[in-house]
Design an enzyme around this catalytic site. Sequence first.
Site, PDB file in Angstrom:
ATOM      1  N   GLY A  53       0.846  -1.193   0.000  1.00 19.85           N
ATOM      2  CA  GLY A  53       0.000   0.000   0.000  1.00 19.85           C
ATOM      3  C   GLY A  53       0.884   1.246   0.000  1.00 19.85           C
ATOM      4  O   GLY A  53       1.644   1.446  -0.947  1.00 19.85           O
ATOM      5  N   SER A 120       6.837  -4.363  -1.463  1.00 19.07           N
ATOM      6  CA  SER A 120       6.379  -3.061  -1.918  1.00 19.07           C
ATOM      7  C   SER A 120       6.426  -2.081  -0.739  1.00 19.07           C
ATOM      8  O   SER A 120       7.480  -1.935  -0.111  1.00 19.07           O
ATOM      9  CB  SER A 120       4.976  -3.190  -2.525  1.00 19.07           C
ATOM     10  OG  SER A 120       4.602  -2.040  -3.216  1.00 19.07           O
ATOM     11  N   TRP A 121       5.306  -1.407  -0.404  1.00 16.29           N
ATOM     12  CA  TRP A 121       5.310  -0.567   0.790  1.00 16.29           C
ATOM     13  C   TRP A 121       5.688  -1.397   2.022  1.00 16.29           C
ATOM     14  O   TRP A 121       6.322  -0.898   2.955  1.00 16.29           O
ATOM     15  CB  TRP A 121       3.942   0.098   0.989  1.00 16.29           C
ATOM     16  CG  TRP A 121       3.658   0.439   2.432  1.00 16.29           C
ATOM     17  CD1 TRP A 121       2.800  -0.197   3.263  1.00 16.29           C
ATOM     18  CD2 TRP A 121       4.282   1.474   3.209  1.00 16.29           C
ATOM     19  NE1 TRP A 121       2.832   0.372   4.529  1.00 16.29           N
ATOM     20  CE2 TRP A 121       3.720   1.401   4.516  1.00 16.29           C
ATOM     21  CE3 TRP A 121       5.236   2.454   2.941  1.00 16.29           C
ATOM     22  CZ2 TRP A 121       4.102   2.267   5.535  1.00 16.29           C
ATOM     23  CZ3 TRP A 121       5.621   3.320   3.967  1.00 16.29           C
ATOM     24  CH2 TRP A 121       5.051   3.227   5.241  1.00 16.29           C
ATOM     25  N   ASP A 275       9.662  -4.366 -12.851  1.00 16.70           N
ATOM     26  CA  ASP A 275       8.793  -3.799 -11.825  1.00 16.70           C
ATOM     27  C   ASP A 275       8.558  -2.329 -12.166  1.00 16.70           C
ATOM     28  O   ASP A 275       9.489  -1.522 -12.171  1.00 16.70           O
ATOM     29  CB  ASP A 275       9.480  -3.941 -10.463  1.00 16.70           C
ATOM     30  CG  ASP A 275       8.603  -3.537  -9.296  1.00 16.70           C
ATOM     31  OD1 ASP A 275       7.833  -2.571  -9.431  1.00 16.70           O
ATOM     32  OD2 ASP A 275       8.721  -4.170  -8.227  1.00 16.70           O
ATOM     33  N   HIS A 303       5.945  -6.472 -10.686  1.00 15.25           N
ATOM     34  CA  HIS A 303       5.925  -6.099  -9.272  1.00 15.25           C
ATOM     35  C   HIS A 303       5.145  -7.080  -8.393  1.00 15.25           C
ATOM     36  O   HIS A 303       5.485  -7.274  -7.234  1.00 15.25           O
ATOM     37  CB  HIS A 303       5.307  -4.699  -9.133  1.00 15.25           C
ATOM     38  CG  HIS A 303       5.244  -4.178  -7.737  1.00 15.25           C
ATOM     39  ND1 HIS A 303       6.363  -3.807  -7.030  1.00 15.25           N
ATOM     40  CD2 HIS A 303       4.186  -3.961  -6.895  1.00 15.25           C
ATOM     41  CE1 HIS A 303       6.010  -3.376  -5.820  1.00 15.25           C
ATOM     42  NE2 HIS A 303       4.697  -3.477  -5.716  1.00 15.25           N
TER      43      HIS A 303
END
Length: 323
Positions: A53, A120-121, A275, A303
């Site tokens: 996120g 990711s986040w 990505d 990604h």
Amino acid sequence: MENTAFSAGRPRGLYPPVEPYDAGYLEGESGHRIYYERCGTPGAKPAVFLHGGPGGAIAQTHRQLFDPARYDVLLFDQRGCGRSTPHASLEANTTWHLVEDIERLRQLHGAERWLVFGGSWGSTLALAYAETHPQRVSELVLRGIYTLTKAEMNWYYQRGVPQIFPDKYARLLAPIPVEERHDLLAAYHRRLTGDDEAAQLEAARAWAIWEGETISLLPDEEVSGKFHDPHFAVAFARLETHYFVNRGWLEDDQLIRDAGRLSGIPGVIIHGRYDMPCPAQTAFRLHEAWPEADLQIVEGAGHAFSEPGILERLIGATDRFAA
């Protein structure tokens, strides 16, 4: 730099579905209630899963990244999203609030140290946590490295990825007047935190769909589908823009600068060559700053964690550290 060895005998793909053996809520300030669940075998190798996120949520498939016979894994919905409440709340919601939540959840788990898994986040948050509490981290498994620098955000929202997906970018631009498009992040943040509910929903859907349709190497409706859901999109878009306009409450390049604090922690960095949201250069820079980590650049992958090459490496990493 690249290690392609995996645990012997482990087939590629997720472990079978598993249900939590425990679940509940951690109480936070400003009315936050953080949903968590524990899966696997009580007393086995402790681990925590950090979703993406900001504003994503945990899912059944996230539980399946760990061998349930060898792990006792805690998963949680970060503040304001998933089953945590209040939904889409921005109050008392920063990187450092989440780092503190992870520490409180570790204490609830009863682990002195645990494996930290983030993509990711989630990789951003994992690095922030590990650099703050290195003594509490036994291993790091990181995927799709993102460090919230201005250069990374410009790549995805202004200059780089828009040239690769001009048709999809046109839909992201559509809710924003021409005179505001020079700073798309700020323009979206204004709408997503404003009082016009219709404008907020329009912005949330456009923001979420842009990400959902650019995270996999090839179009994948199973991956992008949830980004079309209005309930998900509002939390996802509000929280992402809230964190991004504030640069995660990090100094620029802080996570790479402080990577020396990870010394002595075994780690794996897994990153798709293609990505789009998170350019591979960031993963390479992290490896330069933390050379003892195992960098695995996955060819033919974007990604999303579910892409076959990335998923195989993730399962290989959790299997290896379980051993």
